[in-house]
Design a protein around this motif. Structure first.
Motif, PDB file in Angstrom:
ATOM      1  N   ALA A 178     166.974  32.649  28.029  1.00  0.00           N
ATOM      2  CA  ALA A 178     167.002  31.506  27.113  1.00  0.00           C
ATOM      3  C   ALA A 178     167.993  30.500  27.674  1.00  0.00           C
ATOM      4  O   ALA A 178     169.021  30.874  28.251  1.00  0.00           O
ATOM      5  CB  ALA A 178     167.408  31.937  25.712  1.00  0.00           C
ATOM      6  N   TYR A 216     167.737  34.648  22.178  1.00  0.00           N
ATOM      7  CA  TYR A 216     167.559  33.270  21.727  1.00  0.00           C
ATOM      8  C   TYR A 216     168.913  32.577  21.789  1.00  0.00           C
ATOM      9  O   TYR A 216     169.939  33.181  21.440  1.00  0.00           O
ATOM     10  CB  TYR A 216     167.007  33.224  20.300  1.00  0.00           C
ATOM     11  CG  TYR A 216     167.030  31.834  19.706  1.00  0.00           C
ATOM     12  CD1 TYR A 216     166.215  30.834  20.223  1.00  0.00           C
ATOM     13  CD2 TYR A 216     167.895  31.507  18.664  1.00  0.00           C
ATOM     14  CE1 TYR A 216     166.258  29.542  19.710  1.00  0.00           C
ATOM     15  CE2 TYR A 216     167.925  30.222  18.146  1.00  0.00           C
ATOM     16  CZ  TYR A 216     167.113  29.248  18.671  1.00  0.00           C
ATOM     17  OH  TYR A 216     167.155  27.976  18.176  1.00  0.00           O
ATOM     18  N   GLU A 249     171.086  28.710  21.133  1.00  0.00           N
ATOM     19  CA  GLU A 249     171.076  27.400  20.488  1.00  0.00           C
ATOM     20  C   GLU A 249     172.511  26.881  20.450  1.00  0.00           C
ATOM     21  O   GLU A 249     173.400  27.552  19.916  1.00  0.00           O
ATOM     22  CB  GLU A 249     170.528  27.543  19.069  1.00  0.00           C
ATOM     23  CG  GLU A 249     170.521  26.286  18.244  1.00  0.00           C
ATOM     24  CD  GLU A 249     170.059  26.560  16.834  1.00  0.00           C
ATOM     25  OE1 GLU A 249     170.864  26.389  15.900  1.00  0.00           O
ATOM     26  OE2 GLU A 249     168.894  26.972  16.670  1.00  0.00           O
ATOM     27  N   VAL A 260     163.734  35.400  16.541  1.00  0.00           N
ATOM     28  CA  VAL A 260     163.152  34.056  16.638  1.00  0.00           C
ATOM     29  C   VAL A 260     163.614  33.224  15.445  1.00  0.00           C
ATOM     30  O   VAL A 260     163.600  33.709  14.308  1.00  0.00           O
ATOM     31  CB  VAL A 260     161.610  34.146  16.678  1.00  0.00           C
ATOM     32  CG1 VAL A 260     160.971  32.761  16.629  1.00  0.00           C
ATOM     33  CG2 VAL A 260     161.159  34.897  17.934  1.00  0.00           C
ATOM     34  N   LYS A 288     164.589  24.663  25.438  1.00  0.00           N
ATOM     35  CA  LYS A 288     165.075  25.741  24.578  1.00  0.00           C
ATOM     36  C   LYS A 288     164.005  26.801  24.387  1.00  0.00           C
ATOM     37  O   LYS A 288     162.835  26.491  24.347  1.00  0.00           O
ATOM     38  CB  LYS A 288     165.493  25.193  23.218  1.00  0.00           C
ATOM     39  CG  LYS A 288     166.827  24.471  23.247  1.00  0.00           C
ATOM     40  CD  LYS A 288     167.145  23.854  21.917  1.00  0.00           C
ATOM     41  CE  LYS A 288     167.205  24.901  20.820  1.00  0.00           C
ATOM     42  NZ  LYS A 288     167.603  24.374  19.529  1.00  0.00           N
TER      43      LYS A 288
END
Length: 336
Positions: free
Chosen positions: A47, A91, A93, A144, A336
């Motif tokens: 990721a 993941y 972010e 997710v 992303k």
């Protein structure tokens, strides 16, 4: 000439190349290796966020690793313990990272400068499933984010459970039971409709859930992914939407093909069409956002293959292959 750069994650020893940078030239319908990087054991899923590439190190002493992305290289900055064996999905972010750990848990991390630290951990408990070999206890397979930015959807293959988490605290919001023996593996939210699709590994089906407020999901439908009459070994792998949102593709190992579902206006799925693929054990794949091509990772034939997407949504092999050892993840560089 239009070039697309991809990151590839794979199974590899720490001292071997495990992450690959690959270029797709759609004008020439070509795929080429640009670079490869070592330093992390089994960087099976990747990721990218905030100028860093994160890898789930799928090992017995599970870790999340992170690299700084530079113009022509990757610089390994460090690792953080997951607290569980077998991180198999990741993941990222901003400065936050989450891993799904096959040992049965979810881990949250935070990056501060060039340091990554574990900040939250949630261990799954649950009964075994009907598949004695694969469902001997919790086996978390993916994490997710919900479109609302507040929740995470976690697939637990071992307990046939979809678990909704508060994204910040990892507090459990809701648990939804899948069909016994389905083995939910990977989820994909529709970017515009209030639905989420789930690839069930053990029975190779695709389930559709309605997405509600506050992280709620409700089962709507489940469709078979395999062709009628197929009786061999099979395990569902990954799923992706076409950029125009007309089709959902789902790869299935053992049968080694892709199921192509047509999307209805409300996000529901038609009975699939089927295409046998040109390698062994298709895992992750990536659909280019601006041009009709798929790149598919074939774990057991050790290659990436380039497919052209026909107007009817069916992939056609271009004949272009790239040798990569045990590839299992394909993502777009800078995305992303």
């Amino acid at each position: 000439m239009v070039n697309h750069l991809l990151w590839i994650g794979s199974y590899a020893k720490k001292e071997e190349p495990g992450i690959y940078k690959v270029m797709v030239d759609t004008d020439a319908e070509a795929i080429a290796l640009k670079n490869r990087y070592s330093g992390v054991e089994n960087p099976s899923f990747l990721a990218e966020a905030g100028g860093f590439l994160y890898a789930a190190s799928e090992s017995m002493d599970g870790k999340a690793a992170f690299f700084q992305v530079q113009s022509d290289s990757l610089e390994l900055k460090g690792t953080a313990d997951s607290g569980e064996m077998g991180p198999c999905h990741i993941y990222a972010e901003d400065t936050y990272v989450w891993t799904a750990n096959y040992g049965g848990s979810v881990t949250k991390y935070e990056r501060s400068g060039e340091t990554l630290a574990r900040t939250a951990f949630s261990k799954h408990e649950g009964a075994t499933g009907p598949n004695e070999e694969r469902q001997d206890g919790p086996h978390v397979h993916s994490v997710v984010p919900f479109p609302d930015g507040k929740h995470l959807l976690v697939c637990d293959l071992g307990t046939d459970t979809l678990v909704v988490y508060d994204k910040e605290t990892l507090a459990v919001v809701k648990e939804v039971q899948a069909a016994p023996g389905a083995g939910p593996r990977m989820s994909l939210f529709h970017p515009e409709k209030s639905v989420v699709y789930v690839m069930n590994e053990l029975d190779s089906t695709v389930s559709v859930y309605k997405v509600g407020d506050g992280g709620m999901i409700t089962h709507l439908d489940t469709l078979a992914g395999l062709p009628d009459g197929y009786n061999g070994e099979h395990t569902g792998a990954d799923l992706q939407l076409s950029p125009d949102q007309r089709f959902l593709w789902a790869t299935i190992r053992g049968w080694d093909g892709v199921a192509v579902f047509d999307l209805e206006a409300d996000g529901s799925l038609s009975k699939p069409r089927h295409v046998k693929l040109d390698g062994k054990t298709p895992r992750s794949f990536y659909a280019l956002k601006t041009e009709p091509f798929l790149v598919v990772a074939f774990q057991d034939s050790n290659e990436l293959c380039l497919y052209k997407i026909e107007p009817n949504g069916l992939p056609t092999f271009t004949g272009k292959r790239l040798a990569v050892t045990a590839p299992v993840c394909v993502i777009k560089k800078g995305e992303k």
